[in-house]
Design a protein around this motif. Structure first.
Motif, PDB file in Angstrom:
ATOM      1  N   PHE A  52       0.822  -1.215   0.000  1.00  0.00           N
ATOM      2  CA  PHE A  52       0.000   0.000   0.000  1.00  0.00           C
ATOM      3  C   PHE A  52       0.856   1.265   0.000  1.00  0.00           C
ATOM      4  CE2 PHE A  52      -3.418  -2.817   1.718  1.00  0.00           C
ATOM      5  CZ  PHE A  52      -4.363  -2.563   0.735  1.00  0.00           C
ATOM      6  N   ALA A  53       2.080   1.179   0.539  1.00  0.00           N
ATOM      7  CA  ALA A  53       2.966   2.349   0.524  1.00  0.00           C
ATOM      8  C   ALA A  53       3.314   2.758  -0.898  1.00  0.00           C
ATOM      9  CB  ALA A  53       4.240   2.057   1.309  1.00  0.00           C
ATOM     10  N   ALA A  54       3.273   1.801  -1.821  1.00  0.00           N
ATOM     11  CA  ALA A  54       3.587   2.077  -3.220  1.00  0.00           C
ATOM     12  C   ALA A  54       2.346   2.331  -4.070  1.00  0.00           C
ATOM     13  CB  ALA A  54       4.376   0.914  -3.819  1.00  0.00           C
ATOM     14  N   SER A  55       1.178   2.363  -3.449  1.00  0.00           N
ATOM     15  CA  SER A  55      -0.069   2.505  -4.193  1.00  0.00           C
ATOM     16  C   SER A  55      -0.269   3.929  -4.703  1.00  0.00           C
ATOM     17  CB  SER A  55      -1.253   2.111  -3.313  1.00  0.00           C
ATOM     18  OG  SER A  55      -1.465   3.079  -2.289  1.00  0.00           O
ATOM     19  N   ASP A  56      -1.201   4.072  -5.615  1.00  0.00           N
ATOM     20  CA  ASP A  56      -1.504   5.391  -6.180  1.00  0.00           C
ATOM     21  C   ASP A  56      -1.927   6.386  -5.107  1.00  0.00           C
ATOM     22  OD1 ASP A  56      -0.982   4.404  -8.706  1.00  0.00           O
ATOM     23  OD2 ASP A  56      -3.096   4.072  -9.213  1.00  0.00           O
ATOM     24  N   GLU A  57      -2.678   5.914  -4.105  1.00  0.00           N
ATOM     25  CA  GLU A  57      -3.222   6.825  -3.087  1.00  0.00           C
ATOM     26  C   GLU A  57      -2.251   7.128  -1.961  1.00  0.00           C
ATOM     27  OE1 GLU A  57      -6.654   4.576  -4.966  1.00  0.00           O
ATOM     28  OE2 GLU A  57      -4.678   4.072  -4.174  1.00  0.00           O
ATOM     29  N   SER A  58      -1.128   6.448  -1.917  1.00  0.00           N
ATOM     30  CA  SER A  58      -0.143   6.682  -0.859  1.00  0.00           C
ATOM     31  C   SER A  58       0.397   8.104  -0.917  1.00  0.00           C
ATOM     32  CB  SER A  58       1.015   5.681  -1.007  1.00  0.00           C
ATOM     33  OG  SER A  58       2.103   6.041  -0.188  1.00  0.00           O
ATOM     34  N   LEU A  59       0.743   8.641   0.253  1.00  0.00           N
ATOM     35  CA  LEU A  59       1.368   9.958   0.337  1.00  0.00           C
ATOM     36  C   LEU A  59       2.852   9.925  -0.011  1.00  0.00           C
ATOM     37  CD1 LEU A  59      -0.182  11.227   3.717  1.00  0.00           C
ATOM     38  CD2 LEU A  59      -0.871  11.894   1.398  1.00  0.00           C
ATOM     39  N   SER A  60       3.393   8.754  -0.205  1.00  0.00           N
ATOM     40  CA  SER A  60       4.823   8.623  -0.501  1.00  0.00           C
ATOM     41  C   SER A  60       5.187   9.354  -1.786  1.00  0.00           C
ATOM     42  CB  SER A  60       5.212   7.149  -0.642  1.00  0.00           C
ATOM     43  OG  SER A  60       4.965   6.430   0.535  1.00  0.00           O
ATOM     44  N   HIS A  61       6.427   9.845  -1.830  1.00  0.00           N
ATOM     45  CA  HIS A  61       6.946  10.484  -3.039  1.00  0.00           C
ATOM     46  C   HIS A  61       6.960   9.458  -4.164  1.00  0.00           C
ATOM     47  CE1 HIS A  61       9.753  12.580  -5.705  1.00  0.00           C
ATOM     48  NE2 HIS A  61       9.624  13.663  -4.948  1.00  0.00           N
ATOM     49  N   ASP A  62       6.746   9.914  -5.404  1.00  0.00           N
ATOM     50  CA  ASP A  62       6.739   8.999  -6.543  1.00  0.00           C
ATOM     51  C   ASP A  62       8.041   8.214  -6.673  1.00  0.00           C
ATOM     52  OD1 ASP A  62       4.177   9.641  -7.268  1.00  0.00           O
ATOM     53  OD2 ASP A  62       4.761  11.051  -8.852  1.00  0.00           O
ATOM     54  N   HIS A  63       9.168   8.850  -6.323  1.00  0.00           N
ATOM     55  CA  HIS A  63      10.445   8.140  -6.388  1.00  0.00           C
ATOM     56  C   HIS A  63      10.478   6.995  -5.368  1.00  0.00           C
ATOM     57  CE1 HIS A  63      12.578  11.995  -8.059  1.00  0.00           C
ATOM     58  NE2 HIS A  63      11.694  11.473  -8.907  1.00  0.00           N
ATOM     59  N   VAL A  64       9.862   7.222  -4.226  1.00  0.00           N
ATOM     60  CA  VAL A  64       9.798   6.187  -3.189  1.00  0.00           C
ATOM     61  C   VAL A  64       8.940   5.026  -3.674  1.00  0.00           C
ATOM     62  CG1 VAL A  64       8.870   5.671  -0.891  1.00  0.00           C
ATOM     63  CG2 VAL A  64      10.240   7.731  -1.260  1.00  0.00           C
ATOM     64  N   LYS A  65       7.793   5.335  -4.269  1.00  0.00           N
ATOM     65  CA  LYS A  65       6.911   4.289  -4.777  1.00  0.00           C
ATOM     66  C   LYS A  65       7.635   3.444  -5.834  1.00  0.00           C
ATOM     67  CE  LYS A  65       2.704   7.052  -4.153  1.00  0.00           C
ATOM     68  NZ  LYS A  65       1.495   7.606  -4.814  1.00  0.00           N
ATOM     69  N   ARG A  66       8.375   4.112  -6.710  1.00  0.00           N
ATOM     70  CA  ARG A  66       9.090   3.396  -7.756  1.00  0.00           C
ATOM     71  C   ARG A  66      10.173   2.495  -7.158  1.00  0.00           C
ATOM     72  NH1 ARG A  66      11.044   7.504 -10.335  1.00  0.00           N
ATOM     73  NH2 ARG A  66       9.038   7.908 -11.320  1.00  0.00           N
ATOM     74  N   ALA A  67      10.878   3.005  -6.152  1.00  0.00           N
ATOM     75  CA  ALA A  67      11.938   2.215  -5.518  1.00  0.00           C
ATOM     76  C   ALA A  67      11.374   0.957  -4.869  1.00  0.00           C
ATOM     77  CB  ALA A  67      12.674   3.065  -4.488  1.00  0.00           C
TER      78      ALA A  67
END
Length: 339
Positions: A212-227
């Protein structure tokens, strides 16, 4: 939304000892998103709840009253059960964040990383269920006390902060043998087979964070989601280095599992030297703080568990829930195989 009769809740939980958590919260899928500070905001919680799971907010140490109110409003918008997680060591300084949250009427509140103390009583008096995350036998002993309604067994393979003492399965088995309270499995669960394994063992729900941390709705930075989406099974490290570098006063027993990067390669195995370096050079903290803001994953902490290998990019929370719901087929196949 689930029944919120404050006058009967505490008696129900204490006298019954055990109850059906998904039924009480009217979940159609036994999935809870981990309340990851910095990733689990109101949009993610709402999407998970709208898809049949339990959406959770992650309330960090710097969350403002306005943020709590705004994100809670988003989380409860679907009209389904929702919840939030807070850190016990933060609440030792002030219970005000919890009081602000309880005004928003969450259905479940998790207080972890230290003794919940008076927070548990406040939660139950407000008519919500009180959950506690446990990471070893001592934590479990505390969670068996009558002021805790739900026990979350988080093994060391899980992402983010917690203990690294024991894996999920041994801890889950210990908890299930010790209590009839609802037990939730956390750590290393990213797909329907993981959910099936947890439920087959006796857990009432699966607590899923990294995916869920990598999901579209996550507040994580896009670079974090990609990593996270690009990480493999062996790409994490358990360390306090990122907290030391940022001057965040997490209790020493709670490190964090994150993706290995250049910063952790330099400092994870030498935390004492890092502490001394940070004390004498403020630029280290400034550099890591800037990396977090800018999504520089070579330096910033990317908190993720060993289940990162099961994550993907550009997934919505609804898509993740739909995939995890495939646990039913795996359970049926297992029963057919042995009958």
């Amino acid at each position: 939304m689930p029944n919120r009769d404050n006058s009967t809740h505490s008696t129900f939980a204490q006298q019954q000892g055990h109850f059906d958590l998904p039924a009480r919260l009217e979940l159609t899928e036994p999935v809870i998103n981990a309340p990851m500070a910095g990733a689990a905001g109101g949009s993610l919680a709402a999407a998970v709840s709208a898809s049949g799971g339990l959406g959770m907010l992650g309330i960090g140490s710097s969350a403002s009253p306005d943020w709590i109110s705004e994100q809670s409003g988003l989380a409860r918008a679907p009209g389904r059960a929702w919840g939030a997680g807070l850190m016990a060591w933060v609440l030792e300084e002030s219970l005000e964040p919890l009081r602000l949250l309880l005004r928003e009427r969450p259905d479940l509140v998790s207080v972890s990383f230290g003794d919940p103390g008076p927070a548990a009583e406040l939660i139950r008096d407000a008519g919500a269920l009180c959950a506690m995350q446990v990471g070893n036998a001592a934590d479990l002993e505390r969670a068996l006390q009558p002021d805790i309604d739900v026990i979350i067994c988080r093994g060391g393979e899980g992402g983010g902060h917690g203990r690294n003492d024991v894996a999920t399965l041994p801890l889950l088995q210990l908890a299930l043998a010790a209590t009839g309270k609802p037990v939730v499995a956390a750590g290393g669960i990213s797909g329907p087979t993981g959910v099936a394994a947890a439920l087959a063992a006796g857990a009432q729900a699966a607590w899923v964070g990294t995916r869920f941390a990598a999901s579209d709705e996550s507040l994580s930075h896009d670079h974090v989601k990609r990593a996270i989406a690009e990480a493999g099974l062996d790409d994490t490290v358990f360390t306090r280095a990122f907290d030391i570098a940022q001057g965040i006063p997490w209790p020493a027993e709670f490190g964090g599992r994150a993706l290995r990067n250049a910063f952790s390669d330099q400092w994870a195995s030498d935390e004492d030297r890092l502490s001394a370096a940070v004390a004498g050079d403020a630029s280290i903290t400034a550099t890591v703080d800037a990396a977090r803001r800018n999504g520089d994953v070579s330096t910033a902490p990317v908190y993720a568990g060993q289940s990162a290998a099961g994550s993907a990019s550009h997934e919505s929370a609804a898509d993740i829930i739909a995939d995890l719901a495939g646990f039913r087929g795996h359970l049926r196949a297992a029963v057919d195989r042995w009958n």
